[in-house]
Design an enzyme around this catalytic site. Structure first.
Site, PDB file in Angstrom:
ATOM      1  N   ASP A 230      -7.785  -4.829  -0.270  1.00 34.38           N
ATOM      2  CA  ASP A 230      -8.373  -5.614  -1.357  1.00 34.38           C
ATOM      3  C   ASP A 230      -8.157  -7.113  -1.215  1.00 34.38           C
ATOM      4  O   ASP A 230      -8.831  -7.903  -1.872  1.00 34.38           O
ATOM      5  CB  ASP A 230      -7.803  -5.138  -2.706  1.00 34.38           C
ATOM      6  CG  ASP A 230      -8.226  -3.713  -2.979  1.00 34.38           C
ATOM      7  OD1 ASP A 230      -9.392  -3.408  -2.735  1.00 34.38           O
ATOM      8  OD2 ASP A 230      -7.382  -2.920  -3.402  1.00 34.38           O
TER       9      ASP A 230
ATOM     10  N   HIS B  60       0.851  -1.193   0.000  1.00 34.79           N
ATOM     11  CA  HIS B  60       0.000   0.000   0.000  1.00 34.79           C
ATOM     12  C   HIS B  60       0.885   1.241   0.000  1.00 34.79           C
ATOM     13  O   HIS B  60       1.933   1.249   0.637  1.00 34.79           O
ATOM     14  CB  HIS B  60      -0.910  -0.004   1.237  1.00 34.79           C
ATOM     15  CG  HIS B  60      -2.049   0.965   1.141  1.00 34.79           C
ATOM     16  ND1 HIS B  60      -1.927   2.293   1.452  1.00 34.79           N
ATOM     17  CD2 HIS B  60      -3.330   0.780   0.757  1.00 34.79           C
ATOM     18  CE1 HIS B  60      -3.093   2.890   1.260  1.00 34.79           C
ATOM     19  NE2 HIS B  60      -3.968   2.008   0.841  1.00 34.79           N
TER      20      HIS B  60
HETATM   21  N1  COA Z   1       4.227  -7.876  -4.378  1.00 35.14           N
HETATM   22  C1  COA Z   1       5.583  -7.997  -4.368  1.00 35.14           C
HETATM   23  N2  COA Z   1       6.396  -6.933  -4.228  1.00 35.14           N
HETATM   24  C2  COA Z   1       5.848  -5.736  -4.101  1.00 35.14           C
HETATM   25  C3  COA Z   1       4.470  -5.559  -4.092  1.00 35.14           C
HETATM   26  C4  COA Z   1       3.648  -6.687  -4.226  1.00 35.14           C
HETATM   27  N3  COA Z   1       2.328  -6.576  -4.249  1.00 35.14           N
HETATM   28  N4  COA Z   1       4.193  -4.239  -3.934  1.00 35.14           N
HETATM   29  C5  COA Z   1       5.377  -3.618  -3.860  1.00 35.14           C
HETATM   30  N5  COA Z   1       6.382  -4.510  -3.956  1.00 35.14           N
HETATM   31  C6  COA Z   1       7.819  -4.226  -3.883  1.00 35.14           C
HETATM   32  C7  COA Z   1       8.286  -3.528  -5.139  1.00 35.14           C
HETATM   33  O1  COA Z   1       8.662  -4.451  -6.124  1.00 35.14           O
HETATM   34  C8  COA Z   1       9.440  -2.723  -4.596  1.00 35.14           C
HETATM   35  O2  COA Z   1      10.535  -3.582  -4.430  1.00 35.14           O
HETATM   36  P1  COA Z   1      12.051  -3.085  -4.702  1.00 35.14           P
HETATM   37  O3  COA Z   1      12.256  -1.947  -3.749  1.00 35.14           O
HETATM   38  O4  COA Z   1      12.870  -4.287  -4.426  1.00 35.14           O
HETATM   39  O5  COA Z   1      12.059  -2.635  -6.126  1.00 35.14           O
HETATM   40  C9  COA Z   1       8.967  -2.296  -3.202  1.00 35.14           C
HETATM   41  O6  COA Z   1       7.999  -3.283  -2.829  1.00 35.14           O
HETATM   42  C10 COA Z   1       8.301  -0.919  -3.172  1.00 35.14           C
HETATM   43  O7  COA Z   1       7.365  -0.845  -4.232  1.00 35.14           O
HETATM   44  P2  COA Z   1       6.688   0.534  -4.730  1.00 35.14           P
HETATM   45  O8  COA Z   1       6.234   0.343  -6.129  1.00 35.14           O
HETATM   46  O9  COA Z   1       7.600   1.680  -4.449  1.00 35.14           O
HETATM   47  O10 COA Z   1       5.475   0.649  -3.751  1.00 35.14           O
HETATM   48  P3  COA Z   1       4.259   1.653  -3.968  1.00 35.14           P
HETATM   49  O11 COA Z   1       3.993   2.288  -2.673  1.00 35.14           O
HETATM   50  O12 COA Z   1       4.465   2.567  -5.117  1.00 35.14           O
HETATM   51  O13 COA Z   1       3.094   0.645  -4.409  1.00 35.14           O
HETATM   52  C11 COA Z   1       1.092  -0.511  -4.551  1.00 35.14           C
HETATM   53  C12 COA Z   1       1.925   0.467  -3.729  1.00 35.14           C
HETATM   54  C13 COA Z   1      -0.229  -0.786  -3.833  1.00 35.14           C
HETATM   55  C14 COA Z   1       0.789   0.110  -5.939  1.00 35.14           C
HETATM   56  C15 COA Z   1       1.880  -1.833  -4.730  1.00 35.14           C
HETATM   57  O14 COA Z   1       2.177  -2.376  -3.460  1.00 35.14           O
HETATM   58  C16 COA Z   1       1.150  -2.852  -5.596  1.00 35.14           C
HETATM   59  O15 COA Z   1       1.276  -2.808  -6.824  1.00 35.14           O
HETATM   60  N6  COA Z   1       0.426  -3.815  -4.977  1.00 35.14           N
HETATM   61  C17 COA Z   1      -0.323  -4.827  -5.719  1.00 35.14           C
HETATM   62  C18 COA Z   1      -1.640  -4.279  -6.263  1.00 35.14           C
HETATM   63  C19 COA Z   1      -2.680  -4.068  -5.193  1.00 35.14           C
HETATM   64  O16 COA Z   1      -2.912  -4.909  -4.320  1.00 35.14           O
HETATM   65  N7  COA Z   1      -3.315  -2.889  -5.252  1.00 35.14           N
HETATM   66  C20 COA Z   1      -4.342  -2.507  -4.290  1.00 35.14           C
HETATM   67  C21 COA Z   1      -3.870  -1.372  -3.447  1.00 35.14           C
HETATM   68  S1  COA Z   1      -5.027  -0.965  -2.187  1.00 35.14           S
END
Ligand code: COA
Length: 379
Positions: free
Chosen positions: A315, A261
């Site tokens: 979610d 998140h």
């Molecule tokens: N599964 C595995 N790894 C994940 C991940 C996941 N769902 N979400 C983030 N990571 C990892 C990234 O690969 C990154 O790793 P790195 O530093 O080794 O490159 C690190 O965690 C940080 O990721 P980042 O993209 O900066 O986090 P964010 O804050 O921008 O992303 C979300 C937040 C929600 C977009 C992201 O966690 C995601 O895509 N989750 C899956 C989709 C989902 O469930 N969405 C509903 C949100 S309520």
């Protein structure tokens, strides 16, 4: 005035709000200062949370009864609106249906442009009351069934399930869906809430602001995640296949849906409660499959990813919970809207009451000192 480019307005404070506080470090969410866990613990109906958000305080019993009765009396759609839904293609996306019908409703409202607080609350009540009716009517019609008329003796969550499935839901299902509606009612300055405020900032009508908010919620980066979680659960297919799935997904550097998140770097407080609710519903309906896959997935993913601040988000259990009570995958995001409309309206009441046109600037990076070339002299 700051001249700095802040892409996505990340971290920028664009308004003051008294509605909800999101504490991402400690995994807490407060509505008007009250922790969300307390509403669920006391089985507060969604209607009560909407009242709290809109009025700034909890209602007395008489006030809640009156508000709930008013909502129930507003549930039925105008005949012309229902006729329009009958004409929609059965293949339509329910989010498009919802956003279109909200816009349509403005044409049948006696006073859509009056922005006084009393009139805004009247429209907010009507919108909140009718979201379930719109979705359930469309869902029935696309299956070749007649819409089920709303019942005034059922609460908001129970009536929604009743209109969707044509039969009275069990108590655990009502409790679970009510909790879901309570937990998603508001969440700070998220994208759809901001969208609604931008529209209201021009002093346009509330129907326009809410239909824009629905348009914004539809995107996969916002409200569109639960269908993707459900697709993951379906792909895994059985709890014993979770370990291999997670290993392989992480080895391929893929993201696991329902994990992570932007704001919460610990447990999402809503996910923790929805986990309980999903388990209760699994027991009531006897359909344990989706809960068990989701739970095994949570354990496998969090044990590997917690060190990076990655935990299950709202979610992760939304998908199995809603699916188990008969809400199909393409009605999951619309059901998010059924809840969030309370928060949108709260922010709109705040925006209209203390308005300033929301008008940021763009940094122009295109060419300058160009000249108009008459069309017959262009290469
Ligand atoms: N599964 C595995 N790894 C994940 C991940 C996941 N769902 N979400 C983030 N990571 C990892 C990234 O690969 C990154 O790793 P790195 O530093 O080794 O490159 C690190 O965690 C940080 O990721 P980042 O993209 O900066 O986090 P964010 O804050 O921008 O992303 C979300 C937040 C929600 C977009 C992201 O966690 C995601 O895509 N989750 C899956 C989709 C989902 O469930 N969405 C509903 C949100 S309520």
């Amino acid at each position: 005035m700051a001249d700095q480019l802040i892409k996505g307005l990340e971290g920028v404070i664009v308004a003051q709000s008294q509605s909800s506080k999101v504490d991402g470090q400690n995994g807490r969410l407060l509505y008007r200062g009250i922790s969300i866990e307390e509403f669920v613990e006391h089985q507060a109906p969604y209607e009560e949370v909407a009242y709290l958000l809109w009025h700034g305080r909890l209602p007395t019993r008489a006030e809640l009864d009156q508000f709930s009765a008013q909502l129930a009396s507003e549930r039925a759609l105008p005949e012309k609106v229902l006729d329009a839904i009958r004409e929609f293609p059965r293949s339509a996306d329910p989010m498009v249906v919802l956003r279109t019908v909200v816009s349509l409703m403005a044409m049948y409202d006696e006073n859509p442009d009056d922005l006084s607080p009393d009139n805004l609350r009247r429209i907010a009540t009507r919108l909140l009351a009718r979201f379930p009716t719109i979705l359930a009517a469309f869902h029935r019609l696309r299956q070749g069934l007649e819409p089920v008329e709303p019942r005034q003796d059922l609460g908001h969550a129970a009536n929604y399930l009743y209109m969707l499935n044509g039969e009275e839901p069990g108590p655990r299902s009502v409790e679970g869906v009510n909790a879901y509606l309570v937990l998603l009612a508001d969440h700070g300055m998220n994208a759809s809430t901001f969208t609604a405020r931008v529209v209201a900032g021009t002093q346009a009508d509330m129907y326009g602001a809410i239909s824009a908010a629905i348009a914004s919620l539809k995107g996969p980066l916002h409200g569109g995640a639960p269908p993707r979680v459900m697709a993951t659960l379906e792909k895994i297919g059985a709890p014993e296949r979770v370990e291999a799935f997670v290993e392989e997904a992480l080895a391929r550097k893929e993201r696991i849906m329902g994990i992570g998140h932007r704001v919460y770097k610990t447990w999402d407080p809503r996910a923790k409660i929805l986990r309980e609710m999903a388990r209760n519903i699994a027991e009531e309906t006897g359909n344990r499959k989706w809960y068990e896959i989701a739970h095994t997935l949570e354990q496998a993913a969090v044990s590997r990813l917690a060190a990076k601040g990655l935990y299950t988000n709202v979610d992760s259990y939304t998908a199995p919970l809603l699916y188990s009570v008969g809400i199909p995958v393409d009605l999951m995001t619309p059901t998010f809207a059924v809840s969030r409309v309370a928060g949108w309206c709260t922010h709109l009441l705040e925006q209209y009451a203390d308005n300033r046109l929301i008008r940021p600037r763009a940094e122009y990076v295109g060419p300058v000192d160009q000249h108009y070339v008459p069309i017959d002299r262009r290469e």
